[in-house]
Design a protein around this motif. Structure first.
Motif: not given
Length: 483
Positions: A429-434, A436, A439
């Motif tokens: 989850e910490p790497w899946l933000h817009e 990144n 991602a």
């Protein structure tokens, strides 16, 4: 027969010869059969004109002609034999063309030479009333003298005849003669011409080609071999290396299942062991691309093998998880902190041959990294399961579930025994933000693979063409649709 009489038989015969030369010179060569029919018709008219002029090619010209007409009649009677030989040669070429092909120049020239030799001797005996026996004896003596003078040339000629008769290779075949590899562009009376890969032309005497070893790389045309040779340090255990090589071979879809590809130890020294890898493909034009692909697959499988990994870790200490992350190109951009965090989240799993890693229709809740082995990806169509591709060390799986959270439209199965690292979606989850990088890379990979699946699903299997007598009768009697 009165309608076929000629007012000027000898002049008409000469005119027929001129017409034949014009027709043969200017009519399109693609209409060879029509040219042959026209030539036979003109030869028949030429023969009728001679007969109408009281000339017979089977006997000397009578003495009742004036000197000029006698000379012209003798020339036309002699030409009749040569004209007939030319027509017979052309007819034989047309009839034998389906067997010898359009490029069998040597056999055509030999056949024509024999026919013209017989016609010349017959014309000398019948028309000129020469002593044929004495002529043949003289010709034989001259032939023996010339044969001794041009012995090497005759060896090339007869070797060329043998090569054309046995056909160990044809024009456009790729062959290797005396370690010279090239494409056959021509076979003439004396030599065989090869076009090498560097663009140069090699001329090989036919006598040499007939005596040396010939390797025809174009036959059988059902498959062509791809052979690689690699050297590895002797400290690497051969059984583990051979296992990695076998996995690399299975990772290529271009290699045929039969004959089966394989790897063997060619020789061993004090410092290195030489391995030979052999596979087979359908198209020879793909040899270069498949060789490059195999080298890459071999490197990836060896890099993922225990023996090479342990040797590498002794030189540059690193964790196993770090080596797996390094094998994934899109994860190399992560900084050291992110990589260390991901290494703690990685969980190791193994699958036997035939084990289903990701079933079709499930939503993947983890990102999978292949450490070693080969995975086949297949999609179900109306005509059954279709293989989309094969994945190896450093490839990712499950990205569609991570990014889109949609059911997996494909099935991932272990083609060999596989070792896979798993990173749960909740941990990512910490790497899946817009914005990144990870991602965005996973979104691009999911989009590309989705396009490949759409192309595969659009495929329509070819309808089987019915065969047999009943189908032929139905096709023959059924009326055609209007308009």
């Amino acid at each position: 027969m009165e309608s076929l009489r000629f007012a000027y038989p000898l002049a008409s015969a000469a005119l027929v010869l001129i017409i034949d030369l014009v027709v043969w010179q200017y009519v399109d060569p693609r209409h060879l059969r029509w040219k042959m029919v026209i030539r036979l018709c003109l030869f028949l008219l030429f023969s009728l004109a001679l007969l109408d002029g009281d000339l017979s090619p089977l006997s000397p010209v009578q003495d009742g002609f004036t000197p000029a007409r006698h000379t012209l009649a003798t020339v036309l009677a002699f030409i009749w034999w040569l004209y007939g030989a030319r027509a017979l040669t052309a007819l034989a070429v047309v009839m034998l063309e389906p067997r010898i092909g359009g490029k069998g120049h040597l056999l055509q020239d030999l056949m024509g030479a024999i026919i013209f030799l017989v016609a010349t001797v017959a014309a000398a005996g019948y028309v000129l009333d020469l002593p044929v026996k004495g002529l043949l004896a003289t010709s034989g003596a001259v032939a023996i003298i010339l044969g001794l003078a041009v012995q090497s040339t005759l060896g090339d000629v007869f070797s060329g005849i043998v090569l054309n008769a046995t056909k160990p290779f044809r024009v456009d075949d790729v062959i290797s003669i005396d370690d010279i590899e090239g494409k056959v562009i021509e076979i003439d009376w004396r030599s065989t011409y090869l076009l090498t890969g560097s663009g140069s032309m090699v001329v090989i005497p036919n006598a040499m080609a007939a005596k040396t070893r010939i390797i025809n790389l174009s036959r059988p045309n059902r498959f062509h071999s791809v052979v690689l040779t690699i050297e590895l340090p002797v400290r690497l255990r051969p059984s583990l290396v051979l296992d990695s090589l076998e996995k690399a071979l299975q990772g290529s879809r271009d290699l045929l299942a039969q004959p089966k590809a394989g790897a063997v130890i060619r020789k061993s020294g004090l410092r290195s062991v030489e391995y030979e890898i052999t596979g087979f493909i359908k198209s020879r034009d793909r040899r270069g691309a498949v060789r490059n692909q195999l080298y890459d697959l071999i490197y990836r499988q060896l890099a993922a093998s225990d023996s090479l990994r342990q040797h590498r870790e002794q030189l540059t200490p690193a964790t196993r998880e770090s080596a797996a992350l390094n094998s994934v190109p899109m994860l190399r951009t992560l900084d050291e902190t992110e990589r260390t965090a991901l290494e703690r989240l990685m969980r190791l799993s193994s699958y036997p041959v035939g084990g289903v890693i990701l079933p079709q229709g499930t939503v993947s809740d983890a990102l999978l990294i292949i450490e070693s082995g080969v995975v086949t990806v297949a999609i179900e169509r109306s005509d059954g399961w279709h293989e989309l591709g094969r994945l190896g060390p450093g490839d990712l799986m499950g990205e569609s579930g991570i990014i889109e959270q949609l059911p997996l439209p494909v099935r991932c199965t272990a083609l060999t025994d596989c070792v896979v690292y798993r990173i749960d979606r909740a941990d990512l989850e910490p790497w899946l933000h817009e914005g990144n990088q990870l991602a965005e890379a996973l979104e691009g990979l999911a989009s590309f693979r989705g396009h490949v699946r759409e192309v595969a699903l659009q495929h329509r299997p070819a309808a089987a063409t019915p065969k047999g007598l009943l189908h032929w009768i139905r096709k023959s009697v059924m009326p055609l649709p209007p308009g």
